[in-house]
Design a protein around this motif. Structure first.
Motif, mmCIF file in Angstrom:
data_model
loop_
_atom_site.group_PDB
_atom_site.id
_atom_site.type_symbol
_atom_site.label_atom_id
_atom_site.label_comp_id
_atom_site.label_asym_id
_atom_site.label_seq_id
_atom_site.Cartn_x
_atom_site.Cartn_y
_atom_site.Cartn_z
ATOM 1 N N LYS A 195 50.115 51.612 45.436
ATOM 2 C CA LYS A 195 49.379 50.523 46.052
ATOM 3 C C LYS A 195 47.989 51.078 46.370
ATOM 4 C CE LYS A 195 49.936 47.069 49.660
ATOM 5 N NZ LYS A 195 50.741 46.601 50.757
ATOM 6 N N TYR A 196 46.973 50.508 45.743
ATOM 7 C CA TYR A 196 45.622 51.030 45.886
ATOM 8 C C TYR A 196 44.880 50.334 47.012
ATOM 9 C CZ TYR A 196 46.542 53.343 41.506
ATOM 10 O OH TYR A 196 47.082 54.136 40.544
ATOM 11 N N TYR A 208 39.298 52.504 45.681
ATOM 12 C CA TYR A 208 38.275 51.713 44.990
ATOM 13 C C TYR A 208 36.910 52.399 45.072
ATOM 14 C CZ TYR A 208 35.224 47.567 44.378
ATOM 15 O OH TYR A 208 34.263 46.670 43.988
ATOM 16 N N ILE A 248 40.945 44.501 43.442
ATOM 17 C CA ILE A 248 42.276 44.888 43.910
ATOM 18 C C ILE A 248 42.861 43.699 44.670
ATOM 19 C CG2 ILE A 248 43.623 46.457 45.352
ATOM 20 C CD1 ILE A 248 41.477 48.575 44.895
ATOM 21 N N ASP A 285 47.242 45.959 43.850
ATOM 22 C CA ASP A 285 47.277 46.082 42.397
ATOM 23 C C ASP A 285 45.860 45.993 41.850
ATOM 24 O OD1 ASP A 285 50.088 46.207 42.292
ATOM 25 O OD2 ASP A 285 50.246 44.020 42.260
ATOM 26 N N VAL A 286 45.562 46.799 40.835
ATOM 27 C CA VAL A 286 44.234 46.856 40.247
ATOM 28 C C VAL A 286 44.154 45.930 39.038
ATOM 29 C CG1 VAL A 286 42.523 48.360 39.170
ATOM 30 C CG2 VAL A 286 43.959 49.229 41.022
#
Length: 131
Positions: free
Chosen positions: A22-23, A28, A39, A43-44
């Motif tokens: 999980k970004y 970023y 994002i 999710d990217v």
């Protein structure tokens, strides 16, 4: 916003294998500035290719009209690239998992603006769908 997802390898020895990371906004900020990504819920997503000339003309006209209309008001108009960190009002960059770059953003609450963009929901966003 495009449909494809890109994944980045993290240098996190504690990450669980086979679990999609999980970004956050911290991730970023560390990525190459040339990449056009957003994002959503960690999710990217690849953003669409560079906008067309017609898209940019529509954006120019909308931003000019909005700026003129809001000239003597509390609101400000911003156009992409401009980071909007949604659901981030009281969260750190590590806890912010929704970062978008709308074509046009209007912010009336100056407290939501910082050097990175808008932290929290703006008053209005516009996405131009003309390709």
């Amino acid at each position: 916003m495009g449909n494809s997802i890109i994944f980045y390898e993290r240098n996190d020895p504690m990450s669980i294998p086979n679990e999609q990371p999980k970004y956050s906004y911290t991730d970023y900020l560390a990525w190459d500035e040339g990449e056009r990504i957003e994002i959503i819920n960690g999710d990217v997503f690849n953003m669409s290719p560079v906008p067309s000339r017609k898209h940019q003309q529509v954006l120019r006209e909308l931003s000019t009209e909005m700026t003129l209309y809001l000239r003597d008001k509390e609101c400000e108009v911003f156009f992409a690239p401009f980071d909007v960190r949604l659901l981030a009002d009281d969260k750190s960059d590590d806890e912010t998992f929704n970062i978008v770059q709308p074509d046009l953003t209007v912010v009336c609450d100056k407290g939501k603006l910082d050097e990175k963009g808008c932290k929290g929901a703006p008053d209005m966003i516009v996405e131009i769908l003309y390709r």
